[in-house]
Design a protein around this motif. Structure first.
Motif, mmCIF file in Angstrom:
data_model
loop_
_atom_site.group_PDB
_atom_site.id
_atom_site.type_symbol
_atom_site.label_atom_id
_atom_site.label_comp_id
_atom_site.label_asym_id
_atom_site.label_seq_id
_atom_site.Cartn_x
_atom_site.Cartn_y
_atom_site.Cartn_z
ATOM 1 N N SER A 50 -10.463 -7.915 -0.417
ATOM 2 C CA SER A 50 -9.751 -7.394 -0.546
ATOM 3 C C SER A 50 -9.961 -6.301 0.039
ATOM 4 N N PRO A 51 -8.890 -5.645 0.340
ATOM 5 C CA PRO A 51 -8.952 -4.689 1.890
ATOM 6 C C PRO A 51 -9.449 -3.260 0.614
ATOM 7 N N ASP A 52 -10.137 -2.667 1.005
ATOM 8 C CA ASP A 52 -10.489 -1.413 0.559
ATOM 9 C C ASP A 52 -9.037 -0.233 0.583
ATOM 10 N N PRO A 53 -9.071 0.047 -0.632
ATOM 11 C CA PRO A 53 -7.698 1.409 -0.456
ATOM 12 C C PRO A 53 -7.447 2.148 0.281
ATOM 13 N N ALA A 54 -6.193 2.155 1.349
ATOM 14 C CA ALA A 54 -5.906 3.324 2.352
ATOM 15 C C ALA A 54 -7.151 4.522 1.785
ATOM 16 N N PRO A 55 -7.275 5.216 3.451
ATOM 17 C CA PRO A 55 -8.340 6.383 2.799
ATOM 18 C C PRO A 55 -7.361 7.049 3.672
ATOM 19 N N GLU A 56 -7.331 8.690 3.212
ATOM 20 C CA GLU A 56 -7.132 9.598 2.816
ATOM 21 C C GLU A 56 -6.171 10.074 4.695
ATOM 22 N N PRO A 138 3.947 4.870 -2.048
ATOM 23 C CA PRO A 138 4.604 6.125 -1.642
ATOM 24 C C PRO A 138 4.128 7.395 -2.220
ATOM 25 N N VAL A 139 2.584 7.518 -3.267
ATOM 26 C CA VAL A 139 2.264 8.673 -3.917
ATOM 27 C C VAL A 139 1.012 8.740 -3.094
ATOM 28 N N LEU A 140 0.862 8.869 -2.366
ATOM 29 C CA LEU A 140 -0.296 9.201 -1.783
ATOM 30 C C LEU A 140 -0.354 11.371 -1.527
ATOM 31 N N ALA A 141 -1.347 11.901 -1.393
ATOM 32 C CA ALA A 141 -0.934 12.515 -1.929
ATOM 33 C C ALA A 141 -0.568 13.590 -0.177
ATOM 34 N N ASP A 142 -0.402 14.861 0.392
ATOM 35 C CA ASP A 142 0.273 15.158 1.323
ATOM 36 C C ASP A 142 0.518 13.587 1.989
ATOM 37 N N PRO A 144 5.009 12.042 2.667
ATOM 38 C CA PRO A 144 6.392 11.948 2.339
ATOM 39 C C PRO A 144 6.588 11.369 0.914
ATOM 40 N N ALA A 145 7.186 11.712 0.034
ATOM 41 C CA ALA A 145 7.508 11.138 -1.020
ATOM 42 C C ALA A 145 8.139 9.971 -1.064
ATOM 43 N N GLY A 146 7.616 9.207 -1.738
ATOM 44 C CA GLY A 146 9.067 7.771 -1.456
ATOM 45 C C GLY A 146 8.941 6.886 -0.796
ATOM 46 N N LEU A 147 8.087 7.487 0.562
ATOM 47 C CA LEU A 147 7.859 6.636 1.971
ATOM 48 C C LEU A 147 6.491 5.487 1.676
ATOM 49 N N VAL A 148 7.270 4.173 2.193
ATOM 50 C CA VAL A 148 6.316 3.224 1.972
ATOM 51 C C VAL A 148 6.478 2.397 3.227
ATOM 52 N N LEU A 149 4.508 2.395 3.453
ATOM 53 C CA LEU A 149 4.238 1.488 5.353
ATOM 54 C C LEU A 149 3.113 -0.032 4.884
ATOM 55 N N ARG A 150 4.018 -0.324 4.944
ATOM 56 C CA ARG A 150 3.534 -2.313 4.907
ATOM 57 C C ARG A 150 3.551 -2.082 6.809
ATOM 58 N N LEU A 151 1.232 -2.148 6.645
ATOM 59 C CA LEU A 151 0.944 -2.124 7.662
ATOM 60 C C LEU A 151 0.203 -3.698 7.598
ATOM 61 N N CYS A 348 -5.993 6.786 12.003
ATOM 62 C CA CYS A 348 -4.832 7.854 12.852
ATOM 63 C C CYS A 348 -3.717 7.315 12.133
ATOM 64 N N ALA A 349 -2.863 6.658 11.082
ATOM 65 C CA ALA A 349 -1.983 6.434 11.117
ATOM 66 C C ALA A 349 -0.961 7.591 10.103
ATOM 67 N N ARG A 350 -2.629 8.179 9.514
ATOM 68 C CA ARG A 350 -1.634 8.782 8.631
ATOM 69 C C ARG A 350 -1.424 10.240 9.218
ATOM 70 N N LEU A 351 -2.317 10.442 10.792
ATOM 71 C CA LEU A 351 -1.817 11.886 11.202
ATOM 72 C C LEU A 351 -0.652 11.690 11.980
ATOM 73 N N ILE A 352 0.126 10.244 12.027
ATOM 74 C CA ILE A 352 1.070 10.029 13.479
ATOM 75 C C ILE A 352 2.430 10.412 11.962
#
Length: 376
Positions: A50-56, A138-142, A144-151, A348-352
C-alpha cells in the motif's frame, strides 16, 4: 511455505521458487500440505502493498541564509519516501516477482494471497511500473478545504489526475474573500479602501499557505501575521511597513526560485480558454510567476487600504478572478489543475495546487450562478 529448522531454509526457498515458476503457488493459496513426513507445510504468505500517506510536499524553501544542502535533503524526503515505497515493491519483485512476470507477461498482476496487486503500465522512461492510486485531501494542512485530488502515479510521476469537491451545505452569505465585489455588484456602497484591504489579506492568506507547503515556515508565519493586521484595519502606512520587507525577502530568495521555477507552467492563452481570469491568467507562467503576481498585488493593495471612493458596478475582479462570469473564479483554477499535474513529480503536486489556491467556499454560496459539485 515454512521451514522449522535453519538447515531446512534453503530447501524451502528453492521449493518456493520452483512452485512459483510452475504456477503451483496460485493453486495452493490458503492450503497447507505436509511433505516428506516432516513438519514443513506449504501455505501462503500475506503480501499487501500500500502506498505511504501523501507527503506534505517534496520541495522545501527556506531563507537564503539557511543551508542549501539541508534544504535539498529535506526537499527530497517526501518524494524519496514515496518513491521508497515503490522501490520496496521492486525489491519484493526481485525475489518472486520474476515468476509472476513469467506467468502474466505484460498483463496486469493477479492476486497474491487473495489480495490484488497494483496494475502496470508503460512509464515515460520505457519501463513498466506499478500504477498506484493516491488521494490527496480533503483535510490536509495548508490545503484548500474540501478539495480532493485522485492521482494515478507511476514511480514518482503523476500520470493522471482527477479533481473532486466535497459537497458542502449552501449558504446565503457571500464567500468571505469575494464579498466586497459581490456586494458592489449588487448595488451596495463599498469603500474602495475596504476592497483593497480584503484583496491584500486574501493574497497574504494564499501566500502563507504557499510558503508553508514550500517549507519556509517563518516566512509563512510572517505572511499570516501581516494578513491578520490587514484584516484588523491597521493604517495603510503601517501595513505597508510590514508588507515591504516581507515581499523584498521573498523576491530575493534564490532558493525559493530554484524550488518553484518550471513547475506547473500555465500559458495565459490556455488559462483564458479554461476560464481563468485572476492572477494565474496574469502570471502567464509557472508556480514562481504566479507567486510573484501575488506579491505585486499585495504591495499595490496595501498602499490603497485607505484610498477614498467606492467600488463601481464594473469593479468585479476579486482575489481569484472575475466574480460576474458564468463560472465562479475558482472553477477555472480547478479546471486547469489536472493538466498541470499530469507529468509532474508527486512531490511537486502540492506546490502546484498551492500556487493556484482555489477557494471552494465560492461553491457554497446559494446564487443562481453557483455550480453544483464537480467530479472532473
Amino acid at each position: 511455505m515454512t521451514a522449522s529448522a535453519v538447515d531446512r531454509a534453503v530447501e524451502a526457498l528453492d521449493r518456493g521458487v520452483a512452485d512459483l515458476f510452475n504456477g503451483v503457488h496460485q493453486h495452493r493459496l490458503g492450503h497447507h500440505e505436509e511433505t516428506d513426513g516432516s513438519d514443513r507445510h506449504r501455505g501462503h504468505h500475506d503480501h499487501q502493498e500500500s502506498p505511504d500517506p501523501a507527503p506534505e510536499s517534496g520541495r522545501h524553501a527556506h531563507d537564503d541564509h539557511d543551508s542549501h544542502g539541508s534544504e535539498h535533503a529535506n526537499g527530497s524526503s517526501a518524494g524519496a519516501h514515496q518513491h521508497g515505497g515503490h522501490d520496496g515493491h521492486a525489491s519484493h519483485e526481485g525475489h518472486n516477482g520474476h515468476a509472476a512476470h513469467g506467468m502474466h507477461g505484460d498483463h496486469d498482476m493477479g492476486a497474491v494471497a487473495g489480495l490484488p496487486m497494483a496494475a502496470r503500465a508503460d512509464d515515460r522512461d520505457g519501463l513498466r511500473l506499478d500504477r498506484l492510486h493516491v488521494p490527496l485531501g480533503p483535510v490536509l494542512a495548508d490545503w484548500p478545504a474540501g478539495l480532493v485530488l485522485r492521482l494515478e502515479l507511476q514511480g514518482d510521476v503523476v500520470q493522471q489526475a482527477a479533481v473532486e469537491r466535497i459537497a458542502a451545505p449552501t449558504t446565503s452569505r457571500p464567500p468571505f474573500w469575494n464579498e466586497p465585489w459581490l456586494r458592489a455588484s449588487a448595488g451596495e456602497r463599498v469603500a474602495r479602501g475596504d476592497a483593497a484591504r480584503r484583496l491584500c489579506a486574501a493574497h497574504l492568506d494564499s501566500l502563507g499557505r504557499f510558503l508553508a507547503v514550500a517549507g519556509w515556515d517563518d516566512a509563512a508565519a510572517q505572511a499570516r501575521h501581516v494578513r491578520d493586521r490587514a484584516l484588523a484595519g491597521v493604517a495603510a502606512t503601517e501595513l505597508a511597513s510590514s508588507v515591504v520587507p516581507l515581499i523584498r525577502r521573498i523576491r530575493r530568495s534564490r532558493t525559493l526560485r530554484w524550488l518553484t521555477s518550471g513547475l506547473g507552467v500555465l500559458p495565459s492563452e490556455h488559462a483564458h480558454h479554461l476560464g481563468v481570469t485572476g492572477p494565474a491568467l496574469v502570471a502567464d507562467g509557472d508556480v514562481h510567476c504566479r507567486m510573484l503576481v501575488w506579491l505585486d498585488e499585495i504591495e499595490r493593495s496595501a498602499g490603497d487600504c485607505d484610498a477614498p471612493g467606492t467600488l463601481g458596478a464594473a469593479d468585479v475582479t476579486g482575489p481569484r478572478g472575475r466574480t460576474d462570469g458564468a463560472n465562479l473564479p475558482s472553477q477555472g483554477l480547478l479546471d486547469v489543475l489536472p493538466g498541470l499535474l499530469e507529468g509532474a513529480e508527486f512531490a511537486c503536486a502540492r506546490l502546484i495546487v498551492a500556487s493556484l489556491d482555489p477557494d471552494l467556499d465560492e461553491f457554497t454560496w446559494a446564487t443562481p450562478h453557483a455550480q453544483g459539485p464537480a467530479d472532473d
